[in-house]
Design an enzyme around this catalytic site. Structure first.
Site, PDB file in Angstrom:
ATOM      1  N   ARG A  13       0.866  -1.186   0.000  1.00  0.00           N
ATOM      2  CA  ARG A  13       0.000   0.000   0.000  1.00  0.00           C
ATOM      3  C   ARG A  13       0.895   1.224   0.000  1.00  0.00           C
ATOM      4  O   ARG A  13       1.870   1.279   0.758  1.00  0.00           O
ATOM      5  CB  ARG A  13      -0.842   0.084   1.288  1.00  0.00           C
ATOM      6  CG  ARG A  13      -1.863  -0.981   1.473  1.00  0.00           C
ATOM      7  CD  ARG A  13      -2.305  -1.014   2.929  1.00  0.00           C
ATOM      8  NE  ARG A  13      -1.169  -1.307   3.809  1.00  0.00           N
ATOM      9  CZ  ARG A  13      -1.143  -1.073   5.120  1.00  0.00           C
ATOM     10  NH1 ARG A  13      -2.172  -0.525   5.726  1.00  0.00           N
ATOM     11  NH2 ARG A  13      -0.086  -1.375   5.841  1.00  0.00           N
ATOM     12  N   CYS A  56      -4.366   2.342  -8.002  1.00  0.00           N
ATOM     13  CA  CYS A  56      -4.567   0.889  -8.086  1.00  0.00           C
ATOM     14  C   CYS A  56      -6.027   0.461  -8.174  1.00  0.00           C
ATOM     15  O   CYS A  56      -6.434  -0.135  -9.169  1.00  0.00           O
ATOM     16  CB  CYS A  56      -3.909   0.209  -6.899  1.00  0.00           C
ATOM     17  SG  CYS A  56      -2.120   0.337  -6.968  1.00  0.00           S
TER      18      CYS A  56
HETATM   19  C1  UDX Z   1      -3.889  -0.866  -2.798  1.00  0.00           C
HETATM   20  C2  UDX Z   1      -3.831  -2.215  -2.068  1.00  0.00           C
HETATM   21  O1  UDX Z   1      -4.182  -2.034  -0.689  1.00  0.00           O
HETATM   22  C3  UDX Z   1      -2.462  -2.830  -2.201  1.00  0.00           C
HETATM   23  O2  UDX Z   1      -2.428  -4.125  -1.589  1.00  0.00           O
HETATM   24  C4  UDX Z   1      -2.124  -2.943  -3.682  1.00  0.00           C
HETATM   25  O3  UDX Z   1      -0.886  -3.534  -3.899  1.00  0.00           O
HETATM   26  C5  UDX Z   1      -2.200  -1.591  -4.342  1.00  0.00           C
HETATM   27  O4  UDX Z   1      -3.499  -1.039  -4.144  1.00  0.00           O
HETATM   28  P1  UDX Z   1      -3.116   1.631  -2.271  1.00  0.00           P
HETATM   29  O5  UDX Z   1      -3.862   2.025  -3.506  1.00  0.00           O
HETATM   30  O6  UDX Z   1      -1.730   2.148  -2.074  1.00  0.00           O
HETATM   31  O7  UDX Z   1      -3.006   0.038  -2.131  1.00  0.00           O
HETATM   32  O8  UDX Z   1      -3.955   2.161  -0.995  1.00  0.00           O
HETATM   33  P2  UDX Z   1      -5.061   1.568  -0.001  1.00  0.00           P
HETATM   34  O9  UDX Z   1      -4.579   1.741   1.374  1.00  0.00           O
HETATM   35  O10 UDX Z   1      -5.505   0.237  -0.391  1.00  0.00           O
HETATM   36  O11 UDX Z   1      -6.257   2.614  -0.221  1.00  0.00           O
HETATM   37  C6  UDX Z   1      -6.927   2.766  -1.472  1.00  0.00           C
HETATM   38  C7  UDX Z   1      -8.066   3.760  -1.368  1.00  0.00           C
HETATM   39  O12 UDX Z   1      -9.118   3.243  -0.553  1.00  0.00           O
HETATM   40  C8  UDX Z   1      -7.666   5.099  -0.728  1.00  0.00           C
HETATM   41  O13 UDX Z   1      -8.304   6.151  -1.435  1.00  0.00           O
HETATM   42  C9  UDX Z   1      -8.198   4.983   0.680  1.00  0.00           C
HETATM   43  O14 UDX Z   1      -8.464   6.230   1.266  1.00  0.00           O
HETATM   44  C10 UDX Z   1      -9.475   4.174   0.451  1.00  0.00           C
HETATM   45  N1  UDX Z   1      -9.933   3.404   1.629  1.00  0.00           N
HETATM   46  C11 UDX Z   1      -9.151   2.423   2.149  1.00  0.00           C
HETATM   47  C12 UDX Z   1     -11.193   3.646   2.153  1.00  0.00           C
HETATM   48  O15 UDX Z   1     -11.931   4.529   1.685  1.00  0.00           O
HETATM   49  N2  UDX Z   1     -11.623   2.877   3.222  1.00  0.00           N
HETATM   50  C13 UDX Z   1     -10.859   1.889   3.773  1.00  0.00           C
HETATM   51  O16 UDX Z   1     -11.315   1.240   4.723  1.00  0.00           O
HETATM   52  C14 UDX Z   1      -9.568   1.659   3.225  1.00  0.00           C
END
Ligand code: UDX
Length: 429
Positions: free
Chosen positions: A154, A260
């Site tokens: 992440r 992603c």
């Molecule tokens: C994601 C995956 O988690 C990771 O395993 C993969 O390799 C790449 O994609 P990333 O995009 O870096 O990682 O961020 P992540 O923490 O997953 O958050 C993605 C989005 O979801 C963000 O906009 C975050 O704010 C949102 N989110 C996350 C929520 O709205 N609620 C949550 O409970 C978790």
């Protein structure tokens, strides 16, 4: 081991640094000469907690180096990792031209047996195409193996995720590259699963889509909570205590973004379509996600009525906390939509302001988070930065023409905010 990583983006650079940290000798290759120069001079093009020190330490120890010469990387390594971009095309499918070009470059430079490992997120069956390409373009006709080794880091927690992975997935066609791959990952003390290449490729798309689904699920529940007076955090907590469900990724929000989830969802829907399966479930995940932004904007308009000529302070521009990445950021989208309604914006982000400037114009960038509310009609929280919880609420209440706060990330306790005299609107509570 002697390793080469091709591509120094979020995945490539952090992977290279972490491999060096555990003792491997790593060459990072990128075709962007300016970027390689920056890295060679000790600069880091992205913000990622812990990365800068790790890169510096390993460069100094002689375990990590940077070049724009693919052939140099190939000649001096046993295992070559591909960590190049796989951007979306307008129809949602994945642009594999970077992968294809690098496969050709590697093939042209190979003179002995190599293991070529794909870390980029790619559609199922890409490994076969990479192998075909290498075979076709390898003048020396040497043996090689293609491996799929998806990355699950992440952003904002990339070093932590890489150093302490939940699992390592290694997709192979033959057993020959398995011992070397296990040696690469042995220092990380994580469970290693060995699968066929197609399954490894699918694990990545299936995992990201499932996590996005989890977020959309709780966001849909947040709508029901708002309509009934329930509290989505209580519901998520109660659900998450069931180990089969788990507590993580159940934070209701104004929607997920980043480079992603949106891309991987579209890609997976497209891959399914090409395989003649209509993945309607994932289309619904996308629909709920964009609806969440619409609902949040409506909340703002319903409360403030006409936005034209109003000043709104926005805290957060990055797509999530701990990163300066603004690609597909819900915070930036929200700013654009507020601007479209005629609002003037004062914005702040702890790390992402420089990168936001290319995407978000005609706003006032404010260096200090507590100064954002000055002269505004309302304040909006758009990114879940921990430090926003330390906002000087008393100052914000006094600075706003009327104390109205829209919290798209549920950072504050509604009862306390009301006690402090705020009109406080969050998600699903
Ligand atoms: C994601 C995956 O988690 C990771 O395993 C993969 O390799 C790449 O994609 P990333 O995009 O870096 O990682 O961020 P992540 O923490 O997953 O958050 C993605 C989005 O979801 C963000 O906009 C975050 O704010 C949102 N989110 C996350 C929520 O709205 N609620 C949550 O409970 C978790």
């Amino acid at each position: 081991m002697k390793l080469t990583i091709i591509g120094t983006g979020y995945v490539g650079l952090v992977t290279g640094a972490c491999f060096a940290e555990v003792g491997h000798r790593v060459i990072c290759v990128d075709n962007d000469a300016a970027k390689v120069k920056t890295l060679q001079a000790g600069g880091i093009p992205i913000y990622e907690p812990g990365l800068e020190e790790m890169v510096r330490r390993n460069v100094a120890a002689g375990r990590l180096s940077f070049t724009n010469d693919t052939a140099e990387g190939v000649a001096n390594s046993d295992v070559i990792f591909l960590a190049v971009p796989t951007p979306p095309q307008p129809d949602g499918s994945v642009d594999l031209s970077f992968i294809e070009r690098v496969a050709r470059e590697i093939a042209g430079a190979m003179t002995t047996y190599k293991i070529i490992v794909d870390k980029s997120t790619v559609p199922v069956q890409t490994g076969d195409k990479v192998a075909e390409t290498i075979k076709r373009y390898c003048k020396a006709k040497v043996e090689f193996d293609v491996v799929s080794n998806p990355e699950f880091l992440r952003e904002g927690f990339a070093v932590e995720d890489l150093m302490k992975p939940d699992r390592i997935v290694i997709g192979v066609k033959t057993q020959r590259p398995v011992p070397a791959m296990k040696e690469v990952y042995q220092p990380f003390n994580a469970p290693i699963i060995v699968t066929d290449i197609n399954s490894a490729e699918l694990i990545k798309h299936a995992s990201n889509s499932f996590l996005a689904l989890k977020i959309s699920y709780i966001n849909a529940i947040s709508v029901i909570c708002e309509a009934t007076g329930a509290n989505v955090q209580e519901v998520a907590n109660g659900m998450g205590m069931d180990e089969r469900i788990g507590k993580r990724f159940l934070n209701a929000s104004l929607g997920f973004g980043g480079s992603c989830f949106p891309k991987d969802l579209s890609a997976f829907i497209k891959i399914a379509e090409e395989l003649r399966y209509d993945f309607g479930l994932l289309k619904e995940v996308q629909r709920i996600n964009s609806g969440q932004m619409d609902r949040f904007l409506k909340k703002i308009i319903d409360t403030l009525w006409v936005l034209k000529g109003k000043k709104i302070g926005v805290l957060g521009l990055a797509f999530k906390q701990n990163t300066d990445d603004v690609r597909m950021s819900p915070a930036i989208e929200l700013c654009h939509r507020l601007q479209k309604e005629g609002a003037e914006l004062r914005v702040h982000d702890p790390k992402a302001m420089d990168k936001a400037k290319a995407l978000l114009k005609d706003v006032t960038y404010v260096d200090e988070m507590n100064a954002v509310a000055d002269g505004c009609d309302a304040l909006v929280i758009a990114t879940e930065w921990e430090e926003f919880k330390q906002l000087d609420l008393e100052r914000a209440r006094k600075s706003l023409s009327h104390p109205i706060l829209f919290d798209g990330r549920n950072l504050f306790d509604p009862a306390r905010m009301e006690q402090l005299g705020f009109i406080y609107k969050s998600i699903g509570r």
